[in-house]
Motif scaffolding. Structure first.
Motif, PDB file in Angstrom:
ATOM      1  N   CYS A  15      12.406  23.884 -19.169  1.00  0.00           N
ATOM      2  CA  CYS A  15      12.794  25.074 -19.933  1.00  0.00           C
ATOM      3  C   CYS A  15      13.120  24.696 -21.371  1.00  0.00           C
ATOM      4  O   CYS A  15      13.561  23.597 -21.668  1.00  0.00           O
ATOM      5  CB  CYS A  15      14.032  25.725 -19.311  1.00  0.00           C
ATOM      6  N   VAL A  16      12.930  25.621 -22.230  1.00  0.00           N
ATOM      7  CA  VAL A  16      13.226  25.413 -23.641  1.00  0.00           C
ATOM      8  C   VAL A  16      14.734  25.492 -23.839  1.00  0.00           C
ATOM      9  O   VAL A  16      15.395  26.354 -23.272  1.00  0.00           O
ATOM     10  CB  VAL A  16      12.529  26.505 -24.492  1.00  0.00           C
ATOM     11  N   THR A  17      15.287  24.592 -24.628  1.00  0.00           N
ATOM     12  CA  THR A  17      16.707  24.716 -24.958  1.00  0.00           C
ATOM     13  C   THR A  17      16.839  25.715 -26.094  1.00  0.00           C
ATOM     14  O   THR A  17      15.931  25.862 -26.926  1.00  0.00           O
ATOM     15  CB  THR A  17      17.315  23.356 -25.380  1.00  0.00           C
ATOM     16  N   LEU A  18      17.947  26.383 -26.112  1.00  0.00           N
ATOM     17  CA  LEU A  18      18.126  27.489 -27.041  1.00  0.00           C
ATOM     18  C   LEU A  18      19.457  27.347 -27.767  1.00  0.00           C
ATOM     19  O   LEU A  18      20.504  27.287 -27.120  1.00  0.00           O
ATOM     20  CB  LEU A  18      18.092  28.797 -26.243  1.00  0.00           C
ATOM     21  N   PRO A  19      19.430  27.282 -29.083  1.00  0.00           N
ATOM     22  CA  PRO A  19      20.694  27.199 -29.818  1.00  0.00           C
ATOM     23  C   PRO A  19      21.519  28.477 -29.648  1.00  0.00           C
ATOM     24  O   PRO A  19      20.961  29.570 -29.507  1.00  0.00           O
ATOM     25  CB  PRO A  19      20.261  27.051 -31.278  1.00  0.00           C
ATOM     26  N   THR A  22      20.804  31.518 -31.875  1.00  0.00           N
ATOM     27  CA  THR A  22      19.673  32.405 -31.583  1.00  0.00           C
ATOM     28  C   THR A  22      20.164  33.652 -30.862  1.00  0.00           C
ATOM     29  O   THR A  22      19.754  34.774 -31.177  1.00  0.00           O
ATOM     30  CB  THR A  22      18.620  31.679 -30.727  1.00  0.00           C
ATOM     31  N   VAL A  23      21.044  33.472 -29.908  1.00  0.00           N
ATOM     32  CA  VAL A  23      21.605  34.613 -29.174  1.00  0.00           C
ATOM     33  C   VAL A  23      22.440  35.473 -30.121  1.00  0.00           C
ATOM     34  O   VAL A  23      22.348  36.701 -30.096  1.00  0.00           O
ATOM     35  CB  VAL A  23      22.452  34.119 -27.978  1.00  0.00           C
ATOM     36  N   MET A  24      23.221  34.815 -30.977  1.00  0.00           N
ATOM     37  CA  MET A  24      24.043  35.567 -31.935  1.00  0.00           C
ATOM     38  C   MET A  24      23.166  36.367 -32.898  1.00  0.00           C
ATOM     39  O   MET A  24      23.459  37.526 -33.204  1.00  0.00           O
ATOM     40  CB  MET A  24      24.958  34.604 -32.703  1.00  0.00           C
ATOM     41  N   LEU A  25      22.081  35.770 -33.348  1.00  0.00           N
ATOM     42  CA  LEU A  25      21.166  36.445 -34.263  1.00  0.00           C
ATOM     43  C   LEU A  25      20.538  37.664 -33.593  1.00  0.00           C
ATOM     44  O   LEU A  25      20.434  38.728 -34.200  1.00  0.00           O
ATOM     45  CB  LEU A  25      20.071  35.483 -34.735  1.00  0.00           C
ATOM     46  N   ILE A 148      18.796  32.399 -20.817  1.00  0.00           N
ATOM     47  CA  ILE A 148      18.251  31.066 -21.109  1.00  0.00           C
ATOM     48  C   ILE A 148      19.362  30.140 -21.597  1.00  0.00           C
ATOM     49  O   ILE A 148      19.468  28.988 -21.168  1.00  0.00           O
ATOM     50  CB  ILE A 148      17.111  31.160 -22.152  1.00  0.00           C
ATOM     51  N   ARG A 149      20.193  30.671 -22.484  1.00  0.00           N
ATOM     52  CA  ARG A 149      21.297  29.857 -23.021  1.00  0.00           C
ATOM     53  C   ARG A 149      22.253  29.456 -21.904  1.00  0.00           C
ATOM     54  O   ARG A 149      22.710  28.321 -21.842  1.00  0.00           O
ATOM     55  CB  ARG A 149      22.028  30.632 -24.127  1.00  0.00           C
ATOM     56  N   ARG A 150      22.539  30.385 -21.013  1.00  0.00           N
ATOM     57  CA  ARG A 150      23.439  30.076 -19.894  1.00  0.00           C
ATOM     58  C   ARG A 150      22.813  28.996 -18.989  1.00  0.00           C
ATOM     59  O   ARG A 150      23.514  28.099 -18.518  1.00  0.00           O
ATOM     60  CB  ARG A 150      23.738  31.347 -19.089  1.00  0.00           C
ATOM     61  N   ASN A 151      21.505  29.066 -18.768  1.00  0.00           N
ATOM     62  CA  ASN A 151      20.823  28.023 -17.986  1.00  0.00           C
ATOM     63  C   ASN A 151      20.984  26.666 -18.659  1.00  0.00           C
ATOM     64  O   ASN A 151      21.212  25.646 -17.978  1.00  0.00           O
ATOM     65  CB  ASN A 151      19.338  28.348 -17.808  1.00  0.00           C
TER      66      ASN A 151
END
Length: 185
Positions: A15-19, A22-25, A148-151
């Motif tokens: 899976c792709v890691t997500l900063p 990104t979620v905040m944006l 995704i971020r939680r994963n």
């Protein structure tokens, strides 16, 4: 035990890691969509005010004078008011004339504003539907990004629990990518 956890975590490594940003944006985009909708609605309100002003100007400068002139000529207003010596009768006749003219003016204004109201309703519905669709789409994207971020966070916490090397996720990703390529063939 560590090997079992490694095997269980292997699919997550692909899976792709997500900063977090990104979620905040994506959340900020939701706020911006609402702000754009509010601005668009205010522009519609201003447009409606301008159109009502144009209707009133048309009535005052064009329609009312023509209608009053036509009514006065067809009803012999001059003869019924100014040509009489009985001022009470002349006043009553003039009052009836003014009331009839006011009713016609009100009906004409209502006719014109009803047409505008119908158009404005259709525009407002279209704007609401557009921005509701945008907001729902953005919410879906934001919710997916949060997932995704939680994963990513669960993956990192799990690695800490088994005290794995920091380079393990990168190595797991390489293995996962190789497995993905093999499965495609």
């Amino acid at each position: 035990m560590k090997k079992i956890l490694f095997i269980l975590l292997l699919p997550l490594a692909g899976c792709v890691t997500l900063p977090k940003e990104t979620v905040m944006l994506s959340g900020e985009i939701g706020t911006m969509i609402q702000s754009a909708k509010d601005s668009h609605v205010e522009l519609l309100n201003e447009f409606e005010r301008q159109q009502i002003s144009k209707i009133d100007l048309y009535l005052q400068t064009t329609w009312n004078p023509e209608m009053v002139g036509t009514m006065a000529e067809s009803g012999d207003l001059w003869g019924k008011t100014c040509g009489r010596k009985d001022t009470l009768t002349a006043t009553m006749e003039l009052t009836r004339f003014v009331q009839a003219a006011a009713k016609r003016i009100a009906r004409k204004r209502q006719e014109l504003t009803d047409a505008l109201d119908t158009q404005m309703f259709d525009l407002r519905v279209a704007v609401d539907q557009h921005y509701d669709t945008l907001a729902l789409s953005n919410k879906t994207v934001t919710d997916n990004l949060r997932s995704i971020r939680r994963n990513d966070e669960v993956f990192e916490e799990t690695l800490k629990m088994v005290k794995q090397d920091k380079d393990l996720p990168a190595a797991m990703r390489v293995v996962s990518d190789k497995l993905d390529k093999l499965m495609v063939k």
